[in-house]
Design a protein around this motif. Structure first.
Motif, PDB file in Angstrom:
ATOM      1  N   GLU A 160     -55.752  29.930 103.945  1.00  0.00           N
ATOM      2  CA  GLU A 160     -54.982  29.649 105.164  1.00  0.00           C
ATOM      3  C   GLU A 160     -53.549  30.144 105.059  1.00  0.00           C
ATOM      4  OE1 GLU A 160     -53.155  25.679 107.291  1.00  0.00           O
ATOM      5  OE2 GLU A 160     -55.182  25.521 106.445  1.00  0.00           O
ATOM      6  N   GLN A 161     -52.878  29.806 103.961  1.00  0.00           N
ATOM      7  CA  GLN A 161     -51.464  30.159 103.808  1.00  0.00           C
ATOM      8  C   GLN A 161     -51.269  31.671 103.639  1.00  0.00           C
ATOM      9  OE1 GLN A 161     -48.952  27.980 104.221  1.00  0.00           O
ATOM     10  NE2 GLN A 161     -50.528  26.457 104.653  1.00  0.00           N
ATOM     11  N   SER A 162     -52.172  32.323 102.909  1.00  0.00           N
ATOM     12  CA  SER A 162     -52.029  33.769 102.697  1.00  0.00           C
ATOM     13  C   SER A 162     -52.296  34.539 103.987  1.00  0.00           C
ATOM     14  CB  SER A 162     -52.954  34.253 101.582  1.00  0.00           C
ATOM     15  OG  SER A 162     -54.310  34.059 101.923  1.00  0.00           O
ATOM     16  N   GLN A 163     -53.224  34.049 104.812  1.00  0.00           N
ATOM     17  CA  GLN A 163     -53.485  34.700 106.094  1.00  0.00           C
ATOM     18  C   GLN A 163     -52.278  34.586 107.016  1.00  0.00           C
ATOM     19  OE1 GLN A 163     -57.123  32.768 107.238  1.00  0.00           O
ATOM     20  NE2 GLN A 163     -58.416  34.172 106.073  1.00  0.00           N
ATOM     21  N   LYS A 164     -51.622  33.432 106.973  1.00  0.00           N
ATOM     22  CA  LYS A 164     -50.411  33.247 107.785  1.00  0.00           C
ATOM     23  C   LYS A 164     -49.304  34.197 107.342  1.00  0.00           C
ATOM     24  CE  LYS A 164     -50.926  28.399 109.133  1.00  0.00           C
ATOM     25  NZ  LYS A 164     -50.407  27.013 108.948  1.00  0.00           N
ATOM     26  N   LYS A 165     -49.185  34.377 106.021  1.00  0.00           N
ATOM     27  CA  LYS A 165     -48.072  35.185 105.500  1.00  0.00           C
ATOM     28  C   LYS A 165     -48.367  36.681 105.508  1.00  0.00           C
ATOM     29  CE  LYS A 165     -44.630  35.544 101.946  1.00  0.00           C
ATOM     30  NZ  LYS A 165     -43.848  34.786 100.967  1.00  0.00           N
ATOM     31  N   TYR A 166     -49.599  37.078 105.118  1.00  0.00           N
ATOM     32  CA  TYR A 166     -49.907  38.491 104.936  1.00  0.00           C
ATOM     33  C   TYR A 166     -50.904  39.049 105.950  1.00  0.00           C
ATOM     34  CZ  TYR A 166     -47.618  37.714 100.430  1.00  0.00           C
ATOM     35  OH  TYR A 166     -46.717  37.403  99.445  1.00  0.00           O
ATOM     36  N   GLY A 167     -51.432  38.200 106.804  1.00  0.00           N
ATOM     37  CA  GLY A 167     -52.347  38.686 107.830  1.00  0.00           C
ATOM     38  C   GLY A 167     -53.764  38.892 107.325  1.00  0.00           C
ATOM     39  N   ASN A 168     -54.518  39.694 108.063  1.00  0.00           N
ATOM     40  CA  ASN A 168     -55.935  39.889 107.771  1.00  0.00           C
ATOM     41  C   ASN A 168     -56.305  41.335 107.463  1.00  0.00           C
ATOM     42  OD1 ASN A 168     -56.940  37.111 108.268  1.00  0.00           O
ATOM     43  ND2 ASN A 168     -56.130  37.504 110.312  1.00  0.00           N
ATOM     44  N   SER A 169     -55.310  42.152 107.169  1.00  0.00           N
ATOM     45  CA  SER A 169     -55.613  43.548 106.837  1.00  0.00           C
ATOM     46  C   SER A 169     -54.716  44.020 105.701  1.00  0.00           C
ATOM     47  CB  SER A 169     -55.418  44.455 108.064  1.00  0.00           C
ATOM     48  OG  SER A 169     -54.102  44.359 108.558  1.00  0.00           O
ATOM     49  N   VAL A 170     -55.220  44.985 104.943  1.00  0.00           N
ATOM     50  CA  VAL A 170     -54.465  45.497 103.799  1.00  0.00           C
ATOM     51  C   VAL A 170     -53.264  46.315 104.270  1.00  0.00           C
ATOM     52  CG1 VAL A 170     -56.445  45.535 102.245  1.00  0.00           C
ATOM     53  CG2 VAL A 170     -55.944  47.535 103.662  1.00  0.00           C
ATOM     54  N   LEU A 171     -52.249  46.383 103.424  1.00  0.00           N
ATOM     55  CA  LEU A 171     -51.072  47.203 103.687  1.00  0.00           C
ATOM     56  C   LEU A 171     -51.303  48.559 103.034  1.00  0.00           C
ATOM     57  CD1 LEU A 171     -48.176  47.190 104.881  1.00  0.00           C
ATOM     58  CD2 LEU A 171     -47.372  46.474 102.612  1.00  0.00           C
ATOM     59  N   GLU A 172     -51.424  49.597 103.842  1.00  0.00           N
ATOM     60  CA  GLU A 172     -51.837  50.905 103.324  1.00  0.00           C
ATOM     61  C   GLU A 172     -50.652  51.710 102.790  1.00  0.00           C
ATOM     62  OE1 GLU A 172     -54.412  52.997 105.949  1.00  0.00           O
ATOM     63  OE2 GLU A 172     -55.952  51.460 105.859  1.00  0.00           O
ATOM     64  N   THR A 173     -50.191  51.334 101.622  1.00  0.00           N
ATOM     65  CA  THR A 173     -49.154  52.082 100.921  1.00  0.00           C
ATOM     66  C   THR A 173     -49.797  53.262 100.189  1.00  0.00           C
ATOM     67  OG1 THR A 173     -49.437  50.754  98.932  1.00  0.00           O
ATOM     68  CG2 THR A 173     -47.845  49.965 100.571  1.00  0.00           C
ATOM     69  N   SER A 174     -48.971  54.161  99.668  1.00  0.00           N
ATOM     70  CA  SER A 174     -49.514  55.294  98.913  1.00  0.00           C
ATOM     71  C   SER A 174     -50.249  54.799  97.671  1.00  0.00           C
ATOM     72  CB  SER A 174     -48.391  56.258  98.514  1.00  0.00           C
ATOM     73  OG  SER A 174     -47.402  55.592  97.739  1.00  0.00           O
ATOM     74  N   TYR A 175     -49.756  53.732  97.053  1.00  0.00           N
ATOM     75  CA  TYR A 175     -50.422  53.154  95.879  1.00  0.00           C
ATOM     76  C   TYR A 175     -51.808  52.641  96.265  1.00  0.00           C
ATOM     77  CZ  TYR A 175     -51.483  49.881  92.110  1.00  0.00           C
ATOM     78  OH  TYR A 175     -52.097  49.214  91.089  1.00  0.00           O
ATOM     79  N   PHE A 176     -51.892  51.970  97.412  1.00  0.00           N
ATOM     80  CA  PHE A 176     -53.172  51.423  97.839  1.00  0.00           C
ATOM     81  C   PHE A 176     -54.157  52.536  98.196  1.00  0.00           C
ATOM     82  CE2 PHE A 176     -56.143  49.789 101.003  1.00  0.00           C
ATOM     83  CZ  PHE A 176     -56.674  48.715 100.309  1.00  0.00           C
ATOM     84  N   ILE A 177     -53.673  53.580  98.852  1.00  0.00           N
ATOM     85  CA  ILE A 177     -54.546  54.704  99.211  1.00  0.00           C
ATOM     86  C   ILE A 177     -55.082  55.375  97.949  1.00  0.00           C
ATOM     87  CG2 ILE A 177     -54.577  56.998 100.282  1.00  0.00           C
ATOM     88  CD1 ILE A 177     -52.584  55.822 102.360  1.00  0.00           C
ATOM     89  N   ARG A 178     -54.268  55.459  96.913  1.00  0.00           N
ATOM     90  CA  ARG A 178     -54.731  56.003  95.632  1.00  0.00           C
ATOM     91  C   ARG A 178     -55.823  55.111  95.042  1.00  0.00           C
ATOM     92  NH1 ARG A 178     -50.116  56.765  93.637  1.00  0.00           N
ATOM     93  NH2 ARG A 178     -49.910  55.037  92.185  1.00  0.00           N
ATOM     94  N   SER A 179     -55.675  53.797  95.216  1.00  0.00           N
ATOM     95  CA  SER A 179     -56.710  52.870  94.750  1.00  0.00           C
ATOM     96  C   SER A 179     -58.022  53.114  95.480  1.00  0.00           C
ATOM     97  CB  SER A 179     -56.260  51.419  94.973  1.00  0.00           C
ATOM     98  OG  SER A 179     -55.120  51.115  94.218  1.00  0.00           O
TER      99      SER A 179
END
Length: 199
Positions: A160-179
């Protein structure tokens, strides 16, 4: 070239065998609900920045933790939700998936400071205001809840708390795209290894 292909095929074969083992463990753990877990991993792992192997490992890790307070179907539902949310938290905080997974598990087992370190606050005062606490406690104070009840409330509060703070989708940074790229490559290797093993 032949030698390199042989070496690659051998490593891929081992990876495919590991995947098969994880699949069997998931079917034992989630029983009738295992198809839903497998389908979730197959459909979402790369989008969440994980290879199927890593997603299956995390699934088993969460499944073992949640099995103390949830049956197969509820465990599967919680695992899928937490798997996705772990990737979302990792992408938003710049941490690896494994580090985030470890901190969340540590928090559920009672080390609340590990959760605080992710920017998610689930202290006792916050927990007692959640819907999960009101439903599960049935009027009892936190100290009178069983360890498994406290774990269940913590798990739902983290979601519940993480959804409120970070939402429901990943943040597509260059690091994440490399992952995501690395995850797709690992999946290709396991597919290749599966073909090698069949041959």
């Amino acid at each position: 070239v032949v030698k390199k292909i042989a070496t690659f095929s051998n490593k891929a074969s081992i990876l495919a065998s590991e995947m098969e083992t994880y699949g069997l463990r998931i079917r034992q753990m989630y029983e009738d609900a295992s198809d839903g877990v497998v389908a979730f991993v197959e459909s979402n792992s790369v989008a969440l920045g994980m290879s199927k192997k890593d997603a299956y490992k995390a699934t088993i890790s969460y499944g073992n933790l949640f099995s103390s307070f949830a049956n197969g179907a509820e465990n599967a539902k919680l695992t899928n939700a937490m798997l996705a949310q772990t990737a979302i938290i990792a992408s938003n905080t710049g941490r690896t998936f494994d580090e985030t997974l470890t901190k969340i598990q540590s928090g559920i087992l009672g080390n609340i400071s590990a959760i605080d370190d992710l920017g998610i606050y689930v202290n006792q005062a916050t927990l007692t205001t959640t819907k999960a606490f009101k439903t599960i406690s049935n009027g009892r104070p936190w100290a009178q809840l069983t360890g498994n009840e406290q774990k269940q409330i913590l798990t739902l509060a983290i979601l519940e708390q993480s959804q409120k703070k970070y939402g429901n989708s990943v943040l597509e940074t260059s690091y994440f795209i490399r992952s995501q790229f690395n995850a797709a490559w690992e999946d290709f290797k396991s597919t290749w290894g599966g073909a090698v093993n069949e041959i």
